[in-house]
Design an enzyme around this catalytic site. Structure first.
Site, PDB file in Angstrom:
ATOM      1  CB  THR A 246      -0.947   0.002   1.216  1.00  0.00           C
ATOM      2  OG1 THR A 246      -0.187  -0.298   2.393  1.00  0.00           O
ATOM      3  CG2 THR A 246      -2.041  -1.022   1.074  1.00  0.00           C
TER       4      THR A 246
ATOM      5  CB  SER B 240      -0.397   9.764   3.431  1.00  0.00           C
ATOM      6  OG  SER B 240      -0.737   9.840   2.075  1.00  0.00           O
ATOM      7  NE  ARG B 241       5.272   3.923   2.404  1.00  0.00           N
ATOM      8  CZ  ARG B 241       4.591   2.849   2.777  1.00  0.00           C
ATOM      9  NH1 ARG B 241       3.613   2.411   2.030  1.00  0.00           N
ATOM     10  NH2 ARG B 241       4.893   2.198   3.883  1.00  0.00           N
ATOM     11  CB  VAL B 242      -0.103  10.266  -1.864  1.00  0.00           C
ATOM     12  CG1 VAL B 242      -0.569  11.408  -2.740  1.00  0.00           C
ATOM     13  CG2 VAL B 242      -0.209   8.950  -2.613  1.00  0.00           C
TER      14      VAL B 242
END
Length: 502
Positions: free
Chosen positions: A338, A364-366
């Protein structure tokens, strides 16, 4: 009446010439053994992996094992009537589910059959449950926000359209509540939602459906239900059926949110099937391809490029941990697939901080790419202040004589945690979230008693809705704190603060 032989001969000759034979070839096998939802079938040498087979009384099975002298089939439904020697027929097609607009508002099983008593689903469109995920060239980077309506998520771990954000935590820490709140917040946002219940109690699923109906969310939601009483093959195909329904809308250029609740039970169902099929077990008795079943599912969530319509699937998989152990096999697998995780802590939940999101472990990697500018502005200070508070709070319990600056940081941190608290099933519009966090970050709460913070926030938002509705409208439209809007907001906060009674 005289019979003329030449006429009779001519008629017979014509019928013989026009006679056509339709040769129907059916590939038939027979059941060698059946039990525990698994059948061994002999004689279908040309059967394909994943193909549907038909058993007596209209029961279907799916081919999973192709062995030298027989095939292993999982039966999709009741199997008590199937016995040794029964005929088995190839269908020549893989497992498919009905898709399209007619599915919206319906509760279906993993085969797309209705469970809500509202009659048959009138759609001619079908999709196979297994499909290739969009490639790198077909995608664009995630850049549009998907608002959850929860302050602690939209500010600290923002989710974008096309992202896969894991919700992880022990049982009864509010994982499903976060997913349901996110679905409720999509009202009027032109996002189709799909809730896939895997291995839940039927009463739990009924409770979720009741909440969705009560808040008018079933108008844009599909519920795929595979309850704990269903055989494990149906639990296994449930998330693939859900994402197949989602892909139909994505390729039409629409945005879809899909919740898998939860993938721990999905992995357990697959393990059960694999062991019954006598596949070799690996770590924790899971089969060797346990990572692949989740990666091929979650990779189907994407934000498509404009040539393909620009649609998206945003996935919220849920994983249940045992005693907070996120380093177990399935949790680490799904974390690595994810684009970030929302980690829920039992200690925070029981101490009254709800949603019980651990700021330090959630990521959150975004990141800010999927955040509106006004949230990005307040979120930067918020994360810094909360991390300083956590660090100082650990030391503060060892001694009482702290300098004034440390006391001020601790006081602000306490108030920030109060602001991040939110009632269940009450998602907030993004402009109201931004105002609440702006007040906390800029020190307007420092003089308010901790026990009055929640009331202050509630009454301030009420005041702005009633007296300064045009200010909230400007924020909603511009999505950033422009200089004049910020000045107007400061005046409104000061004005309200004078009237507020502690």
């Amino acid at each position: 009446m005289a019979m003329r032989p030449d006429e009779i001969v001519a008629i017979l000759r014509r019928q013989i010439e026009e006679f056509e034979t339709e040769l129907q070839v059916e590939d038939l096998g027979s059941v060698l053994m059946v039990g525990d939802g698994i059948a061994r079938v002999y004689g279908l040498e040309k059967a394909l992996a994943g193909e549907l087979l038909e058993f007596p009384q209209g029961t279907y099975g799916m081919v999973l094992n192709l062995e030298q002298d027989n095939i292993g089939v999982v039966i999709l439904g009741p199997y008590e009537h199937i016995k040794e020697g029964d005929p088995v027929k190839r269908t020549g097609r893989v497992v498919q589910v009905p898709v399209g607009e007619a599915m919206i508002g319906r509760i279906v099983n993993p085969l797309g059959q209705p469970l809500d008593g509202k009659g048959p689903i009138n759609t001619e469109n079908w999709r196979p449950i297994e499909a290739r995920a969009p490639g790198v060239v077909d995608r664009v980077s995630v850049h549009q926000p998907l608002q959850t309506g929860l302050k602690s998520i939209d500010s600290l771990v923002p989710i974008g359209r096309g992202q896969r954000e894991l919700i992880i935590g022990d049982r009864q820490t509010g994982k499903t509540a976060i997913a349901v709140d996110t679905i409720l917040n999509q009202k009027g946002e032109d996002v189709i939602c799909i809730y896939v219940a895997i291995g839940q109690k039927a009463s739990t699923v009924a409770g979720v459906v009741d909440t969705l109906i009560k808040h008018g969310a079933m108008d844009y939601t599909i519920v795929v239900s595979a309850t704990a009483s269903e055989p494990s093959p149906l639990l296994y195909i449930a998330p693939y059926a859900g994402v197949a329904m989602a892909e139909e809308f994505m390729y039409q250029g629409k945005d879809v949110l899909i919740v898998y609740d939860d993938l721990s039970k999905h992995a357990a169902a697959y393990r059960e099937m694999s062991l019954l099929l006598r596949r070799p077990p690996g770590r924790e008795a899971f089969p060797g391809d346990i990572f692949y079943i989740h990666s091929r599912l979650l990779e189907r969530a994407a934000k498509l490029n404009d040539e393909l319509g620009g649609g998206s699937i945003t996935a919220l998989p849920i994983i249940e941990t045992q005693a907070g152990d996120i380093s177990a096999y399935i949790p680490t697998n799904v974390i690595s697939i994810t684009d970030g995780q929302i980690y829920l802590e039992s200690d925070l939940f029981y101490s009254g901080i709800r949603p019980a999101i651990s700021v330090g472990r959630s990521v959150s990697r975004v990141g800010g790419a999927a955040q509106v500018p006004m949230m990005r502005k307040v979120a930067g200070s918020l994360r810094l202040d909360l991390s300083q508070y956590r660090e100082l709070a650990a030391f503060a319990q060892f001694g009482s004589d702290l300098d004034r600056q440390t006391q001020a940081l601790l006081a602000r941190g306490e108030r920030m945690y109060e602001v991040l608290k939110q009632e269940q099933y009450k998602p907030m519009p993004v402009e109201e979230q931004a105002v609440s966090l702006y007040v906390a970050v800029n020190g307007y709460l420092d003089s308010i008693a901790v026990e009055d913070v929640v009331r202050f926030e509630r009454e301030l938002l009420g005041f702005l809705r009633k007296e300064r509705s045009e200010l909230l409208a400007k924020l909603r439209e511009e999505k950033k704190f422009a200089a004049e809007i910020e000045e107007e907001l400061k005046k409104a906060i000061v004005e309200f603060k004078k009237e507020f009674v502690s």
